[in-house]
Design a protein around this motif. Structure first.
Motif, PDB file in Angstrom:
ATOM      1  N   GLN A  22     -31.083   5.380 -22.676  1.00 19.07           N
ATOM      2  CA  GLN A  22     -29.924   5.477 -23.553  1.00 19.07           C
ATOM      3  C   GLN A  22     -30.023   4.471 -24.703  1.00 19.07           C
ATOM      4  OE1 GLN A  22     -25.876   4.436 -22.351  1.00 19.07           O
ATOM      5  NE2 GLN A  22     -25.371   6.553 -22.853  1.00 19.07           N
ATOM      6  N   ASP A  23     -30.460   3.259 -24.394  1.00 17.96           N
ATOM      7  CA  ASP A  23     -30.646   2.250 -25.442  1.00 17.96           C
ATOM      8  C   ASP A  23     -31.663   2.715 -26.480  1.00 17.96           C
ATOM      9  OD1 ASP A  23     -28.868   0.554 -24.144  1.00 17.96           O
ATOM     10  OD2 ASP A  23     -30.428  -0.716 -23.275  1.00 17.96           O
ATOM     11  N   TRP A  63     -21.552  11.044 -24.129  1.00 15.68           N
ATOM     12  CA  TRP A  63     -22.435   9.925 -24.466  1.00 15.68           C
ATOM     13  C   TRP A  63     -21.687   8.596 -24.290  1.00 15.68           C
ATOM     14  CZ3 TRP A  63     -27.573   9.866 -25.543  1.00 15.68           C
ATOM     15  CH2 TRP A  63     -28.109   8.620 -25.918  1.00 15.68           C
ATOM     16  N   ARG A  67     -22.549   5.613 -21.814  1.00  9.12           N
ATOM     17  CA  ARG A  67     -22.734   4.236 -22.295  1.00  9.12           C
ATOM     18  C   ARG A  67     -21.870   3.265 -21.488  1.00  9.12           C
ATOM     19  NH1 ARG A  67     -26.702   1.679 -24.970  1.00  9.12           N
ATOM     20  NH2 ARG A  67     -25.881  -0.198 -25.902  1.00  9.12           N
ATOM     21  N   ARG A  70     -23.404   2.973 -18.096  1.00 10.00           N
ATOM     22  CA  ARG A  70     -24.596   2.127 -18.193  1.00 10.00           C
ATOM     23  C   ARG A  70     -24.205   0.653 -18.191  1.00 10.00           C
ATOM     24  NH1 ARG A  70     -25.884  -1.830 -21.379  1.00 10.00           N
ATOM     25  NH2 ARG A  70     -28.000  -2.080 -22.059  1.00 10.00           N
ATOM     26  N   ASN A  71     -23.206   0.303 -18.963  1.00 12.37           N
ATOM     27  CA  ASN A  71     -22.769  -1.093 -19.013  1.00 12.37           C
ATOM     28  C   ASN A  71     -22.278  -1.565 -17.645  1.00 12.37           C
ATOM     29  OD1 ASN A  71     -23.413  -1.303 -21.716  1.00 12.37           O
ATOM     30  ND2 ASN A  71     -21.336  -0.872 -22.409  1.00 12.37           N
TER      31      ASN A  71
END
Length: 174
Positions: A22-23, A63, A67, A70-71
């Motif tokens: 993703q990054d 998305w 995100r 993910r964090n």
């Protein structure tokens, strides 16, 4: 998980690779694509909005969810085992979003920017998805019949940043 070192290692690898993919797409590939399009990259949200308008990002809302997830996973905000398992399951469900976004961007680059770089990296292969049957068993659905969302099992490799070459690698996402 504390008693199964292999499982812990696989989960950690998945979380790291989910975040890295993703990054790479959001922080490197999309801004570079905008530069190649002779646009000025903006904030992450502006870049994502532009990709959605071009049809390269299937869903801005998904998305942003990915995100935030993910964090939470990367920074280990999840202490409860049930919350962690749910977050991992949802992350697994969002992997097709990342792969589809990457593939759409690569396709766009090949179509519109091929003259500037004829050796664009290949698209990632579609992946089989699982659906739970009424009996609770997982049933694999071939990529051609699976939707763009859902659980996923199979192999993928993280996308390379735009305009650079990287060593091929394959990672398990199961």
């Amino acid at each position: 998980m504390e008693r199964d070192a292999q499982l812990a290692e696989r989960l950690d690898a998945f979380v790291v690779r989910f975040g890295r993919m993703q990054d790479t797409i959001g922080d490197k590939l999309i801004p570079e694509l905008r530069r190649q399009m002779l646009e000025t990259p903006g904030s992450a949200l502006d870049n994502l909005n532009r990709m959605e308008r071009l049809g390269l990002l299937p869903s801005l809302l998904d998305w942003v969810e990915a995100r935030n997830l993910r964090n939470r996973l990367i920074h280990e905000y999840l202490r409860d085992a049930e919350d962690f398992a749910g977050a991992l399951t949802r992350a697994r469900d969002l992997v097709p979003l990342l792969i589809e976004t990457y593939n759409r961007i690569v396709g766009y680059c090949r179509q519109h920017l091929a003259s500037s770089r004829p050796d664009w990296p290949p698209a990632l292969p579609p992946i089989a998805q699982e659906r739970r049957t009424s009996g609770g068993k997982a049933k694999r659905i071939p990529p051609s019949r699976a939707g763009s969302r859902g659980s996923e099992a199979g192999w993928c490799r993280p996308p390379p940043p735009c305009c650079t070459s990287v060593e091929e690698s394959r990672i398990a996402v199961t």
